[in-house]
Design a protein around this motif. Structure first.
Motif, short mmCIF file in Angstrom:
data_model
loop_
_atom_site.label_atom_id
_atom_site.label_comp_id
_atom_site.label_asym_id
_atom_site.label_seq_id
_atom_site.Cartn_x
_atom_site.Cartn_y
_atom_site.Cartn_z
N ASP A 8 4.24 9.27 -6.58
CA ASP A 8 3.12 8.67 -7.31
C ASP A 8 3.59 8.08 -8.63
O ASP A 8 3.13 7.02 -9.04
CB ASP A 8 2.02 9.71 -7.57
CG ASP A 8 1.28 10.08 -6.29
OD1 ASP A 8 1.41 9.37 -5.28
OD2 ASP A 8 0.59 11.12 -6.30
N ALA A 9 4.51 8.76 -9.28
CA ALA A 9 5.03 8.28 -10.57
C ALA A 9 5.86 7.01 -10.38
O ALA A 9 5.87 6.14 -11.23
CB ALA A 9 5.87 9.36 -11.24
N ASN A 10 6.56 6.90 -9.25
CA ASN A 10 7.41 5.73 -8.99
C ASN A 10 6.65 4.54 -8.41
O ASN A 10 7.17 3.44 -8.38
CB ASN A 10 8.53 6.11 -8.02
CG ASN A 10 9.60 6.94 -8.71
OD1 ASN A 10 9.77 6.85 -9.92
ND2 ASN A 10 10.29 7.74 -7.93
N ARG A 11 5.43 4.77 -7.95
CA ARG A 11 4.67 3.72 -7.27
C ARG A 11 4.54 2.44 -8.09
O ARG A 11 4.81 1.35 -7.58
CB ARG A 11 3.30 4.25 -6.86
CG ARG A 11 2.57 3.35 -5.92
CD ARG A 11 1.33 4.03 -5.43
NE ARG A 11 1.69 5.36 -4.96
CZ ARG A 11 1.41 5.84 -3.77
NH1 ARG A 11 0.75 5.13 -2.93
NH2 ARG A 11 1.79 7.05 -3.40
N PRO A 12 4.14 2.50 -9.37
CA PRO A 12 4.04 1.25 -10.15
C PRO A 12 5.37 0.52 -10.26
O PRO A 12 5.42 -0.71 -10.15
CB PRO A 12 3.54 1.70 -11.52
CG PRO A 12 2.87 3.01 -11.28
CD PRO A 12 3.64 3.64 -10.15
N LYS A 17 8.75 -4.01 -8.50
CA LYS A 17 10.01 -4.45 -7.90
C LYS A 17 9.75 -5.34 -6.68
O LYS A 17 10.43 -6.35 -6.48
CB LYS A 17 10.87 -3.25 -7.53
CG LYS A 17 12.23 -3.64 -7.01
CD LYS A 17 13.11 -2.45 -6.75
CE LYS A 17 14.46 -2.93 -6.27
NZ LYS A 17 15.39 -1.86 -6.04
N MET A 18 8.74 -4.98 -5.88
CA MET A 18 8.39 -5.78 -4.71
C MET A 18 7.95 -7.19 -5.13
O MET A 18 8.36 -8.18 -4.54
CB MET A 18 7.27 -5.10 -3.91
CG MET A 18 7.70 -3.83 -3.23
SD MET A 18 6.29 -2.93 -2.55
CE MET A 18 6.09 -3.78 -1.01
N TYR A 19 7.12 -7.26 -6.17
CA TYR A 19 6.67 -8.56 -6.65
C TYR A 19 7.80 -9.35 -7.27
O TYR A 19 7.90 -10.57 -7.07
CB TYR A 19 5.51 -8.42 -7.65
CG TYR A 19 4.23 -8.07 -6.95
CD1 TYR A 19 3.63 -8.97 -6.08
CD2 TYR A 19 3.62 -6.84 -7.14
CE1 TYR A 19 2.46 -8.66 -5.42
CE2 TYR A 19 2.44 -6.52 -6.48
CZ TYR A 19 1.87 -7.44 -5.63
OH TYR A 19 0.72 -7.13 -4.97
N TYR A 20 8.67 -8.69 -8.01
CA TYR A 20 9.84 -9.36 -8.59
C TYR A 20 10.69 -9.97 -7.48
O TYR A 20 11.09 -11.14 -7.55
CB TYR A 20 10.66 -8.37 -9.42
CG TYR A 20 11.99 -8.93 -9.84
CD1 TYR A 20 12.08 -9.80 -10.92
CD2 TYR A 20 13.15 -8.62 -9.14
CE1 TYR A 20 13.31 -10.35 -11.29
CE2 TYR A 20 14.37 -9.15 -9.50
CZ TYR A 20 14.45 -10.02 -10.57
OH TYR A 20 15.66 -10.55 -10.93
N ALA A 111 2.27 -4.80 -1.90
CA ALA A 111 2.31 -3.34 -1.91
C ALA A 111 1.21 -2.72 -1.06
O ALA A 111 1.38 -1.63 -0.52
CB ALA A 111 2.22 -2.83 -3.35
N SER A 112 0.07 -3.40 -0.91
CA SER A 112 -1.06 -2.86 -0.14
C SER A 112 -1.21 -3.54 1.21
O SER A 112 -2.21 -3.36 1.89
CB SER A 112 -2.36 -3.06 -0.94
OG SER A 112 -2.29 -2.42 -2.17
N TYR A 113 -0.22 -4.32 1.60
CA TYR A 113 -0.33 -5.13 2.81
C TYR A 113 -0.70 -4.30 4.04
O TYR A 113 -1.62 -4.65 4.78
CB TYR A 113 0.96 -5.90 3.09
CG TYR A 113 0.96 -6.57 4.44
CD1 TYR A 113 0.15 -7.67 4.67
CD2 TYR A 113 1.73 -6.09 5.49
CE1 TYR A 113 0.12 -8.29 5.91
CE2 TYR A 113 1.70 -6.69 6.73
CZ TYR A 113 0.89 -7.79 6.93
OH TYR A 113 0.84 -8.39 8.17
N GLN A 114 -0.01 -3.21 4.28
CA GLN A 114 -0.25 -2.44 5.50
C GLN A 114 -1.66 -1.89 5.55
O GLN A 114 -2.32 -1.94 6.59
CB GLN A 114 0.78 -1.31 5.63
CG GLN A 114 0.95 -0.80 7.05
CD GLN A 114 1.34 -1.90 8.04
OE1 GLN A 114 2.31 -2.63 7.84
NE2 GLN A 114 0.60 -2.04 9.11
#
Length: 135
Positions: A8-12, A17-20, A111-114
Motif C-alpha cells: 500500500d505504501a509503494n502503490r503511489p 512509475k507506470m505513468y512515467y 494503474a486501474s486498467y484491470q
C-alpha cells in the motif's frame, strides 16, 4: 499484514512509475513519427471512447482532436466544463453501455486498467484497451 502495508505504501510510487514509463514511450514513439492516431488506425480503430479524463486523458484527447480518429465519448465521474460544447459526449462510468458503437474504449488509468476492464466486462463490453498497449 506487513507485506500488504508495504504494498500500500509503494502503490503511489508504482503508479507514478507506470505513468512515467508510458509518457516516456509516447514521446519516443512520437519522435520516431509514430502517432497515437497511426497506432489506432493500424489496429483498425477509427472511433473511440476515452475512459478517464485526468491529465493523461486530456492530453490524449488533444492529440486526437482534428485527427482521423473520432473521439465519440469521454468517460469520467466529473464532466470537464472546458471540453463541453465540443462534438463529444460525456458519459459517467456507470453509463458506459452508451458507448457500444465505438471500436474501442481507451483506458487512460494504467494503474486501474484491470479493475476497469473487469467492470466493463460485467456489462458485456469487451473492446477495451490500455494506453500501454498502443505500441
Amino acid at each position: 499484514f506487513c507485506q500488504r502495508r508495504l504494498n500500500d505504501a509503494n502503490r503511489p510510487m508504482l503508479k507514478h512509475k507506470m505513468y512515467y514509463n508510458f509518457l516516456l514511450r509516447w514521446m519516443e514513439e512520437k519522435a520516431a513519427g509514430n502517432s497515437i492516431e497511426n497506432c489506432l488506425l493500424q489496429k483498425e480503430i477509427r472511433t473511440i471512447a476515452i475512459y478517464g479524463m485526468g491529465k493523461i486523458g486530456k492530453l490524449i484527447y488533444e492529440e486526437l482532436k482534428g485527427s482521423s480518429i473520432r473521439v465519440a465519448y469521454l468517460i469520467d465521474r466529473s464532466p470537464d466544463s472546458s471540453i463541453q460544447g465540443e462534438d463529444v459526449i460525456f458519459v459517467k462510468p456507470e453509463e458506459t453501455e452508451k458507448c457500444a458503437d465505438v471500436d474501442a474504449i481507451l483506458v487512460t488509468s494504467i494503474a486501474s486498467y484491470q479493475d476497469i476492464k473487469n467492470s466493463l466486462k460485467q456489462k458485456n463490453i469487451t473492446n477495451v484497451m490500455s494506453l500501454d498497449t498502443l505500441w
